[in-house]
Design an enzyme around this catalytic site. Structure first.
Site, PDB file in Angstrom:
ATOM      1  N   LYS A 171      14.327  -0.536  38.428  1.00 32.76           N
ATOM      2  CA  LYS A 171      14.019   0.630  37.589  1.00 32.76           C
ATOM      3  C   LYS A 171      12.576   1.079  37.811  1.00 32.76           C
ATOM      4  O   LYS A 171      12.287   2.279  37.837  1.00 32.76           O
ATOM      5  CB  LYS A 171      14.257   0.291  36.108  1.00 32.76           C
ATOM      6  CG  LYS A 171      13.941   1.416  35.119  1.00 32.76           C
ATOM      7  CD  LYS A 171      14.953   2.565  35.194  1.00 32.76           C
ATOM      8  CE  LYS A 171      14.568   3.749  34.304  1.00 32.76           C
ATOM      9  NZ  LYS A 171      14.930   3.594  32.908  1.00 32.76           N
ATOM     10  N   LYS A 209       5.321   4.781  29.255  1.00 29.13           N
ATOM     11  CA  LYS A 209       5.659   3.387  28.945  1.00 29.13           C
ATOM     12  C   LYS A 209       6.196   2.713  30.207  1.00 29.13           C
ATOM     13  O   LYS A 209       5.778   1.606  30.572  1.00 29.13           O
ATOM     14  CB  LYS A 209       6.714   3.325  27.834  1.00 29.13           C
ATOM     15  CG  LYS A 209       7.037   1.919  27.357  1.00 29.13           C
ATOM     16  CD  LYS A 209       8.459   1.804  26.833  1.00 29.13           C
ATOM     17  CE  LYS A 209       9.455   1.692  27.975  1.00 29.13           C
ATOM     18  NZ  LYS A 209      10.826   1.392  27.578  1.00 29.13           N
TER      19      LYS A 209
END
Lengths: 289, 289
Positions: free
Chosen positions: B173, B241
């Site tokens: 990811k 984030k």
């Protein structure tokens, strides 16, 4: 009788492009600075060769130029032996060089004094696209000039579009190169990250190429990047030439290009590694330990 | 009788994901920190709600978690009322949060002490993908654990792949987000350049998206970027984030991410413009005069 056209500059792009014109039935006369290339071309395709750009352009309805940079372009277009010295009123000069928008506007004005139309028409699709006749052409210039050239350019174009006034083709090509710089640097950082983390990067790419991270570069370059193979494709030297044009143009219009400027510097490092002729995807090479 | 599963975290992703499980015929028990969301979910889909993660997880063969970050994840998994306190040996805990590889490895070890399997399984495809059940799932963990969870995850996945040991899903990811950072910044610089140069950028994109500059972001975001529309999609706060996780991981493995770090700083500027909830493509917004 079929149209007489001429092609100036038989590099890795121009050589097959001129070949497609001859195969499409046009009467092509070529000129190349290194004469042997022109001789090779006529033995392969037929057609004629000329001793100067002016001689090649004489009597042609359309003259195509595909050379290295702004200076090369001025030298084959202007002066006593340049194409404009040989061209007739009503003919069209099409420049396929990736050059500045400024030189395009300059040449359009000079050509107009002889009633000659001018188009800036940089291409994308690389050597393979030129050989297969599948180039994309980004064109700037007047609609009536474009109308004369478009049917002929179809000999080597998959897609050919007039994008606006003179210079617009070059500006569009700059946008293309800016996008590529970001895509390739992101991909290189990701692959380097994945390799250092011990991932099976090919498997990861298979997954992430299905979503928002997908790109042509990801699909067509990740395998060679993972193998460290760069001896093909669009060379770093040419990319730096194109990025220099984009950065200079950006300074003129007040566009900030921080990523592009940084990636241009990274290509300097690739050149310092001996990668002048490596493919653009070689940004990964400078990250190796 | 159909499998009992539980879903912890009914945010914009988890809410529809848990819904797909219920619609696929599983007996779903949900938990959400804000209780009203769980109430809304049971009125929409049926199923059960629980007063704590432990209670939701009790008796479930599979427990799915989709929360905000590492700390949220630890708080719903560990401790007296965490899911591990309710789970039985042989069950599987699947984490769909985008979190660090470190917390994934930590939770796998703790879960293993109770003979509970653990998978890190971050998703891509956004809110639309969650709603349509068309997510891509990048999974890290043991093959036998994956085999138990995969058929169930198919309720909301278009593509689901085990990429390696625990942590690998999170690392994949991160590669995804690094690629996106480069693609979007390149696209934003190009569109800003084109707008300042007075180009018809939509026409240029139509041309250059046929070649080496093509990307999912170019095809799916250029129109909204040109209109300055950012009130949708994957929010800048979430992207920052994710990039923070990638940058921290990179520091651990010695991977240099100069473009990613720079783009992360540009997202700070977008946040300062009030763009916390804007789509990731809002990098163009900070370039406006």
């Amino acid at each position: 009788m079929s149209k007489r056209v001429s092609f100036i500059g038989l590099g890795v792009m121009g050589f097959p492009m001129a070949g497609h014109l001859q195969k499409a039935g046009y009467q092509v006369t070529v000129y190349n600075r290194t004469e042997q290339k022109a001789r090779d071309w006529t033995s392969q395709y037929g057609g004629q060769m000329a001793a100067s750009p002016a001689e090649a352009a004489s009597g042609a309805e359309l003259v195509f130029v595909c050379v290295g940079n702004d200076d090369d372009l001025r030298s084959v277009v202007l002066g006593q032996s340049g194409v404009l010295a040989g061209m007739q009123a009503g003919a069209v000069l099409v420049d396929h060089t990736t050059a500045s928008a400024r030189v395009a506007r300059e040449l359009e004005q000079i050509a107009a004094m002889q009633e000659i139309g001018f188009l800036d028409a940089p291409v994308s699709g690389g050597q393979a696209g030129a050989e297969n006749g599948q180039l994309t052409i980004m064109v700037g210039g007047k609609p009536d000039t474009f109308a004369k050239a478009e049917p002929v350019m179809k000999a080597y174009a998959r897609f050919c579009r007039l994008l606006g006034e003179c210079g617009t083709g070059q500006l569009a090509k700059m946008m293309n190169q800016i996008c590529i710089a970001g895509v390739v640097q992101g991909l290189a950082e990701a692959l380097n990250f994945g390799q250092r983390a011990g991932l099976d990067c090919a498997a990861v790419v298979e997954v992430i190429s299905k979503g928002a991270a997908q790109s042509w570069q990801m699909e067509n370059r990740h395998q060679t990047m993972l193998k460290g193979e760069y001896e093909f494709g669009f060379a770093v030297d040419w990319m730096r030439k194109d990025l220099a044009i984009a950065l200079e143009q950006a300074a003129q219009i007040g566009a900030s290009l921080p990523m592009t400027a940084m990636v241009d510097q990274f290509y300097q490092e690739v050149q310092n590694l001996g990668g002048q002729r490596w493919d653009t995807s070689s940004l990964l090479a400078r990250m190796k330990p």
